[in-house]
Design an enzyme around this catalytic site. Structure first.
Site, PDB file in Angstrom:
ATOM      1  N   HIS A 174       4.623   5.708  11.618  1.00  0.00           N
ATOM      2  CA  HIS A 174       4.163   5.574  10.234  1.00  0.00           C
ATOM      3  C   HIS A 174       3.209   6.754   9.994  1.00  0.00           C
ATOM      4  O   HIS A 174       1.992   6.580   9.901  1.00  0.00           O
ATOM      5  CB  HIS A 174       3.454   4.230  10.060  1.00  0.00           C
TER       6      HIS A 174
ATOM      7  N   ARG B 248       0.795  -1.221   0.000  1.00  0.00           N
ATOM      8  CA  ARG B 248       0.000   0.000   0.000  1.00  0.00           C
ATOM      9  C   ARG B 248       0.836   1.284   0.000  1.00  0.00           C
ATOM     10  O   ARG B 248       0.613   2.179  -0.810  1.00  0.00           O
ATOM     11  CB  ARG B 248      -0.935   0.054   1.231  1.00  0.00           C
ATOM     12  N   THR B 249       1.773   1.390   0.916  1.00  0.00           N
ATOM     13  CA  THR B 249       2.477   2.664   1.071  1.00  0.00           C
ATOM     14  C   THR B 249       3.299   2.960  -0.188  1.00  0.00           C
ATOM     15  O   THR B 249       3.242   4.061  -0.737  1.00  0.00           O
ATOM     16  CB  THR B 249       3.374   2.626   2.329  1.00  0.00           C
TER      17      THR B 249
ATOM     18  N   LYS C  50      25.113  -3.828   1.005  1.00  0.00           N
ATOM     19  CA  LYS C  50      26.586  -3.883   1.093  1.00  0.00           C
ATOM     20  C   LYS C  50      27.085  -3.181   2.347  1.00  0.00           C
ATOM     21  O   LYS C  50      28.288  -3.011   2.534  1.00  0.00           O
ATOM     22  CB  LYS C  50      27.210  -3.198  -0.132  1.00  0.00           C
TER      23      LYS C  50
ATOM     24  N   ARG D 262      11.019   3.914   3.589  1.00  0.00           N
ATOM     25  CA  ARG D 262      10.658   2.942   4.637  1.00  0.00           C
ATOM     26  C   ARG D 262      11.907   2.096   4.888  1.00  0.00           C
ATOM     27  O   ARG D 262      12.539   1.616   3.943  1.00  0.00           O
ATOM     28  CB  ARG D 262       9.523   2.038   4.196  1.00  0.00           C
TER      29      ARG D 262
HETATM   30  N1   CP Z   1      -0.444  -0.048   5.810  1.00  0.00           N
HETATM   31  C1   CP Z   1       0.770  -0.305   5.290  1.00  0.00           C
HETATM   32  O1   CP Z   1       1.793   0.315   5.646  1.00  0.00           O
HETATM   33  O2   CP Z   1       0.765  -1.287   4.328  1.00  0.00           O
HETATM   34  P1   CP Z   1       2.040  -1.739   3.510  1.00  0.00           P
HETATM   35  O3   CP Z   1       2.984  -2.395   4.480  1.00  0.00           O
HETATM   36  O4   CP Z   1       1.524  -2.692   2.472  1.00  0.00           O
HETATM   37  O5   CP Z   1       2.675  -0.507   2.912  1.00  0.00           O
END
Ligand code: CP
Length: 308
Positions: free
Chosen positions: A135, A57-58, A86, A107
């Site tokens: 998040h 999603r993100t 590395k 991320r």
């Molecule tokens: N909600 C969320 O962060 O989903 P993903 O891990 O698929 O990005």
């Protein structure tokens, strides 16, 4: 305060005015997508989308948001395909990528890692999830979803259920909703309780917090029931994961016993904590929630690059 050049690292950094401004711009982005589908607002911009942990999603909603705004992206979708594998530091990676793009979305698994990146560069950094930390873009799309589903962000009772210890989404949501006079029910196994630093911070803001292990307490009083996954990847001891997984399973029958009008949310992915027969109940907002991520991420990209 203008958002131009700002990092979005933690919802703790956002004031009520900031949050309301983000909601306003997100609604405009939704309208834009519904009417025109594509904008050239960021047609001169390039965004780095660096994901060193798995995501559907993100990452894909950021990619979609970039395209909907006419920008372009360069992406890392897998830690193994970058020089992180590395042993390159986050700061060195960031200083390199800064020379290529106008904004970084990242991320990665280290709590506080997004701040290390933001401190290393002068372009805006958006935290797409840092380990068990925060998040923030998820919490902001959660706010947008709550506003749409309930018509307000004010005075809501919010039950957060599942892995509250490692669950970065519920850490961010706890701070993001705090200015809107909520009450919280934190429902988890004792070993996965909300971290003390989050609980004490929200209590200091005057928020009533009830901690329980019984999902029925959350069902009885929640306007929003926010389910989360027990996250296998956060456990060093897999036996501990096996012991705790399946602690809570929300079924159709349980939803129907819940508070009238209760909205069921989940950041997804789910494993087995919501049975699929909940999906067609009007209460089930989690796929609508995921779709709202595009509008919210369009808003943030445009705002931090000074175009909204
Ligand atoms: N909600 C969320 O962060 O989903 P993903 O891990 O698929 O990005």
């Amino acid at each position: 305060m203008s958002f131009k050049g700002r990092d979005i690292l933690s919802t703790e950094d956002l004031s009520k005015d900031d949050l309301l401004e983000i909601m306003k711009v997100t609604a405009k982005m939704e309208e834009l997508v519904r009417k025109e589908h594509v904008s050239d607002l960021l047609s001169d911009k390039v965004v780095a989308i660096i994901f060193l942990e798995p995501s559907t999603r993100t990452r894909l909603s950021f990619e979609t948001a970039v395209r909907r705004l006419g920008a372009r992206s360069i992406s890392v979708a897998d830690a193994k395909s970058s020089s992180a594998s590395k042993g390159e530091s986050l700061a060195d990676m960031a200083r390199t990528v800064e020379g290529y793009v106008d904004c970084i979305v990242v991320r990665q698994p280290q709590t506080g890692g997004a701040k290390i990146i933001a401190d290393a560069v002068d372009i805006p950094v958006l935290n797409g999830g840092d380990g068990s930390g925060q998040h923030p873009t998820q919490a902001l799309l959660d706010l947008y979803t709550i506003q749409k589903e309930r018509g307000t962000l004010e005075n809501l009772s919010v039950g957060m259920v599942g892995d509250l210890k490692y669950g970065r989404t519920v850490h961010s949501l706890s701070y993001a909703l705090a200015p809107f006079n909520p009450s919280y029910i934190y429902c988890s196994p004792k070993d996965l309780a909300m971290p003390e630093h989050v609980t004490s911070a929200v209590k200091k803001m005057g928020i009533t917090v009830k901690e329980t292990g019984d999902i029925n307490e959350a069902l009885q009083s929640s306007d929003i029931l926010y389910m989360t996954r027990i996250q296998r990847e956060r456990f060093d001891d897999q036996a501990e994961y096996e012991r705790l997984k399946g602690s809570y399973v929300l079924t159709r029958e349980l939803v129907q016993k819940g508070k009238k009008g209760m909205v069921v949310m989940h950041p997804l992915p789910r494993v087995d904590e919501i049975t699929t027969d909940v999906d067609d109940l009007p209460n089930a907002a989690y796929f609508r929630q995921a779709h709202n991520g595009v509008y919210l991420r369009m808003a943030l990209l445009a705002m931090v690059m000074g175009r909204a």
